[in-house]
Write a protein that holds these residues in place. Structure first.
Motif, PDB file in Angstrom:
ATOM      1  N   LYS A 288       0.839  -1.205   0.000  1.00  0.00           N
ATOM      2  CA  LYS A 288       0.000   0.000   0.000  1.00  0.00           C
ATOM      3  C   LYS A 288       0.872   1.253   0.000  1.00  0.00           C
ATOM      4  CE  LYS A 288      -4.058  -1.952   2.341  1.00  0.00           C
ATOM      5  NZ  LYS A 288      -4.889  -1.925   3.578  1.00  0.00           N
ATOM      6  N   ARG A 289       1.938   1.213   0.769  1.00  0.00           N
ATOM      7  CA  ARG A 289       2.844   2.364   0.809  1.00  0.00           C
ATOM      8  C   ARG A 289       3.545   2.562  -0.533  1.00  0.00           C
ATOM      9  NH1 ARG A 289       5.915   2.883   6.674  1.00  0.00           N
ATOM     10  NH2 ARG A 289       4.030   3.242   7.921  1.00  0.00           N
ATOM     11  N   PHE A 290       4.039   1.478  -1.107  1.00  0.00           N
ATOM     12  CA  PHE A 290       4.711   1.585  -2.406  1.00  0.00           C
ATOM     13  C   PHE A 290       3.765   2.173  -3.457  1.00  0.00           C
ATOM     14  CE2 PHE A 290       7.282  -2.241  -0.839  1.00  0.00           C
ATOM     15  CZ  PHE A 290       8.336  -1.446  -0.418  1.00  0.00           C
ATOM     16  N   ILE A 293       3.299   6.051  -2.979  1.00  0.00           N
ATOM     17  CA  ILE A 293       4.451   6.951  -3.090  1.00  0.00           C
ATOM     18  C   ILE A 293       4.370   7.899  -4.290  1.00  0.00           C
ATOM     19  CG2 ILE A 293       6.943   6.992  -3.599  1.00  0.00           C
ATOM     20  CD1 ILE A 293       7.263   4.738  -1.555  1.00  0.00           C
ATOM     21  N   PRO A 294       4.071   7.437  -5.501  1.00  0.00           N
ATOM     22  CA  PRO A 294       4.023   8.384  -6.635  1.00  0.00           C
ATOM     23  C   PRO A 294       2.996   9.499  -6.453  1.00  0.00           C
ATOM     24  CG  PRO A 294       4.101   6.120  -7.419  1.00  0.00           C
ATOM     25  CD  PRO A 294       3.839   6.045  -5.948  1.00  0.00           C
ATOM     26  N   THR A 295       1.897   9.195  -5.758  1.00  0.00           N
ATOM     27  CA  THR A 295       0.883  10.222  -5.516  1.00  0.00           C
ATOM     28  C   THR A 295       1.334  11.194  -4.434  1.00  0.00           C
ATOM     29  OG1 THR A 295      -0.872   8.673  -6.120  1.00  0.00           O
ATOM     30  CG2 THR A 295      -1.521  10.633  -4.875  1.00  0.00           C
ATOM     31  N   LYS A 296       1.912  10.650  -3.376  1.00  0.00           N
ATOM     32  CA  LYS A 296       2.392  11.493  -2.285  1.00  0.00           C
ATOM     33  C   LYS A 296       3.579  12.350  -2.716  1.00  0.00           C
ATOM     34  CE  LYS A 296       1.183   8.884   1.921  1.00  0.00           C
ATOM     35  NZ  LYS A 296       0.843  10.023   2.795  1.00  0.00           N
ATOM     36  N   PHE A 297       4.408  11.802  -3.605  1.00  0.00           N
ATOM     37  CA  PHE A 297       5.637  12.485  -4.008  1.00  0.00           C
ATOM     38  C   PHE A 297       5.747  12.509  -5.534  1.00  0.00           C
ATOM     39  CE2 PHE A 297       6.346  10.775   0.221  1.00  0.00           C
ATOM     40  CZ  PHE A 297       6.844  11.881   0.890  1.00  0.00           C
ATOM     41  N   PHE A 302      12.212  12.478  -5.124  1.00  0.00           N
ATOM     42  CA  PHE A 302      11.650  12.088  -3.831  1.00  0.00           C
ATOM     43  C   PHE A 302      11.031  10.694  -3.912  1.00  0.00           C
ATOM     44  CE2 PHE A 302      12.147  16.509  -2.841  1.00  0.00           C
ATOM     45  CZ  PHE A 302      12.241  16.565  -1.462  1.00  0.00           C
ATOM     46  N   ALA A 303      10.265  10.446  -4.966  1.00  0.00           N
ATOM     47  CA  ALA A 303       9.596   9.151  -5.105  1.00  0.00           C
ATOM     48  C   ALA A 303      10.609   8.012  -5.141  1.00  0.00           C
ATOM     49  CB  ALA A 303       8.740   9.142  -6.370  1.00  0.00           C
ATOM     50  N   SER A 333      11.090  -6.466  -7.476  1.00  0.00           N
ATOM     51  CA  SER A 333      10.129  -6.475  -8.585  1.00  0.00           C
ATOM     52  C   SER A 333       9.479  -5.111  -8.800  1.00  0.00           C
ATOM     53  CB  SER A 333       9.035  -7.524  -8.319  1.00  0.00           C
ATOM     54  OG  SER A 333       8.202  -7.121  -7.243  1.00  0.00           O
ATOM     55  N   LEU A 334       9.763  -4.166  -7.916  1.00  0.00           N
ATOM     56  CA  LEU A 334       9.159  -2.843  -8.016  1.00  0.00           C
ATOM     57  C   LEU A 334       9.842  -1.996  -9.086  1.00  0.00           C
ATOM     58  CD1 LEU A 334       8.837  -2.044  -4.193  1.00  0.00           C
ATOM     59  CD2 LEU A 334       7.000  -2.768  -5.732  1.00  0.00           C
ATOM     60  N   SER A 335       9.159  -0.956  -9.500  1.00  0.00           N
ATOM     61  CA  SER A 335       9.718  -0.033 -10.491  1.00  0.00           C
ATOM     62  C   SER A 335      10.619   0.976  -9.780  1.00  0.00           C
ATOM     63  CB  SER A 335       8.587   0.690 -11.231  1.00  0.00           C
ATOM     64  OG  SER A 335       9.115   1.584 -12.187  1.00  0.00           O
ATOM     65  N   ILE A 336      11.869   0.573  -9.598  1.00  0.00           N
ATOM     66  CA  ILE A 336      12.878   1.396  -8.930  1.00  0.00           C
ATOM     67  C   ILE A 336      14.088   1.477  -9.858  1.00  0.00           C
ATOM     68  CG2 ILE A 336      14.386   1.605  -6.905  1.00  0.00           C
ATOM     69  CD1 ILE A 336      12.397  -0.094  -5.349  1.00  0.00           C
ATOM     70  N   PRO A 337      14.674   2.655 -10.052  1.00  0.00           N
ATOM     71  CA  PRO A 337      15.873   2.752 -10.896  1.00  0.00           C
ATOM     72  C   PRO A 337      16.960   1.787 -10.436  1.00  0.00           C
ATOM     73  CG  PRO A 337      15.048   4.937 -10.375  1.00  0.00           C
ATOM     74  CD  PRO A 337      14.239   3.970  -9.551  1.00  0.00           C
ATOM     75  N   GLN A 338      17.785   1.344 -11.372  1.00  0.00           N
ATOM     76  CA  GLN A 338      18.767   0.316 -11.067  1.00  0.00           C
ATOM     77  C   GLN A 338      19.718   0.722  -9.947  1.00  0.00           C
ATOM     78  OE1 GLN A 338      18.771  -2.859 -12.273  1.00  0.00           O
ATOM     79  NE2 GLN A 338      20.286  -3.141 -10.653  1.00  0.00           N
ATOM     80  N   HIS A 339      20.129   2.000  -9.921  1.00  0.00           N
ATOM     81  CA  HIS A 339      21.055   2.392  -8.856  1.00  0.00           C
ATOM     82  C   HIS A 339      20.378   2.313  -7.491  1.00  0.00           C
ATOM     83  CE1 HIS A 339      19.116   6.347  -9.662  1.00  0.00           C
ATOM     84  NE2 HIS A 339      19.327   6.566  -8.375  1.00  0.00           N
TER      85      HIS A 339
END
Length: 354
Positions: A288-290, A293-297, A302-303, A333-339
């Motif tokens: 739910k938090r993940f 995040i895009p809406t909150k930030f 920040f996201a 598995s989340l959409s997070i940049p590789q770094h």
């Protein structure tokens, strides 16, 4: 007209190229505790900066680096340094933990050394509990600890005034504020933590045999609570602490996001009070938090950082339920940049070593 246009274009191109070259920054480091075969680098995780400094002889390293902005960067084992693109910086080790600096920002970096000493003397972070003050400070009352915070911030302000660099002063004061708030949060969470019992609890969680125990869940709960049994703040004191670390906190300070190691962990702790974690449904709670995040930030920087922070927190929480491997797979598995994923992987691997 055509000739003038061509000449003008050449001049503009030349000036642009000259400007780009001028922004390269020569960083030289001489550290007696590092061998020439070792590697050094200049880093800023939030900016995805990790630039190697090549060996230039015995104990000497250096490179011309392109940095995106003025601010704090990290060189281990030196620690944080203040750099402005285009301005050379030389660092030389003079003692076990002391350094001298040469260059236009030498004054600011000498001040940073004094600020580190002030933090260690007045408001040291706990060596074993990340995000909490030392065991000695955890024994203070909330009133005493507020005085400790005030003394530290007063020292930082006095040291910062010895520089006429306004950006540097802003960053130093902002970082001190974020660090103080983080220590207040840690004080509230770990008040009067028993160091012996906490060490025993960590030994339990780090022992692979513990997780094979059929009564792991019950023992894990006991191990988490027991070190704190005698030290919970009463409601009034907890509210005093909460107001101290939340009132006036700016949740969209991009400058501090990039330049303060304390800002992102604090933000990650405060930004999701409306989405509490249910330990009986840990995976669902963090999902739910993940998702939020895009809406909150909406700011991507920040996201991305909050995704990394929350991923690490999820892994820690899952560890107490013997589910950290599953948590790691979920966050990968989340959409997070590789770094960002690289940082999470490094964190996960380090956690498993402990």
């Amino acid at each position: 007209m055509k000739l003038k246009t061509i000449i003008g274009g050449i001049v503009c191109s030349y000036l642009f190229a000259f400007s780009a070259i001028a922004q390269k920054t020569k960083v030289s480091v001489n550290v007696s505790t590092v061998e020439a075969t070792d590697t050094l680098s200049i880093k800023n995780e939030k900016r995805n900066i990790n630039i190697p400094l090549a060996s230039e002889g015995k104990n000497s390293f250096g490179a011309k680096v392109e940095l995106p902005a003025k601010g704090f960067y990290t060189i281990e084992p030196v620690g944080d340094v203040y750099i402005e693109p285009g301005q050379a910086l030389k660092v030389k080790q003079t003692g076990a933990r002391t350094y001298t600096f040469e260059g236009k920002q030498s004054q600011e970096n000498n001040i940073l050394q004094k600020l580190k000493e002030a933090r260690e003397a007045l408001l040291p972070e706990n060596k074993t509990v990340s995000g909490a003050p030392s065991y000695a400070l955890l024994q203070q009352s909330i009133g005493q600890f507020q005085k400790t915070i005030a003394a530290y911030k007063d020292r930082v302000e006095k040291l910062s005034t010895t520089s006429d660099n306004e950006l540097f002063k802003t960053l130093v004061l902002g970082d001190a504020d974020a660090y103080s708030r983080l220590m207040l949060l840690g004080f509230s969470s770990y008040h009067q933590l028993d160091s012996t019992l906490y060490a025993a609890s960590q030994k339990f969680f780090n022992d692979p045999k513990s997780k094979q125990d059929p009564n792991f869940a019950a023992k894990a709960l006991r191990m988490r609570v027991l070190p704190l049994m005698d030290g919970f703040l009463n409601e009034e004191d907890a509210e005093i602490a909460r107001k101290a670390y939340t009132d006036g906190f700016n949740q969209s300070d991009e400058m501090l996001l990039y330049n303060s190691a304390s800002y992102a962990p604090l933000l990650s702790s405060l930004a999701f009070v409306d989405l509490p974690i249910d330990e009986r449904a840990l995976k669902e709670s963090y999902q739910k938090r993940f998702k939020a995040i895009p809406t909150k930030f909406p700011n991507t920087s920040f996201a991305n950082e909050l995704m990394v922070m929350q991923s690490m927190q999820y892994i820690i929480s899952a560890r107490y339920a013997n589910a950290e491997a599953e948590a790691y797979q979920v966050v990968m598995s989340l959409s997070i940049p590789q770094h960002g994923k690289d940082r999470i992987t490094e964190f996960y691997q380090q956690l498993n070593k402990n």
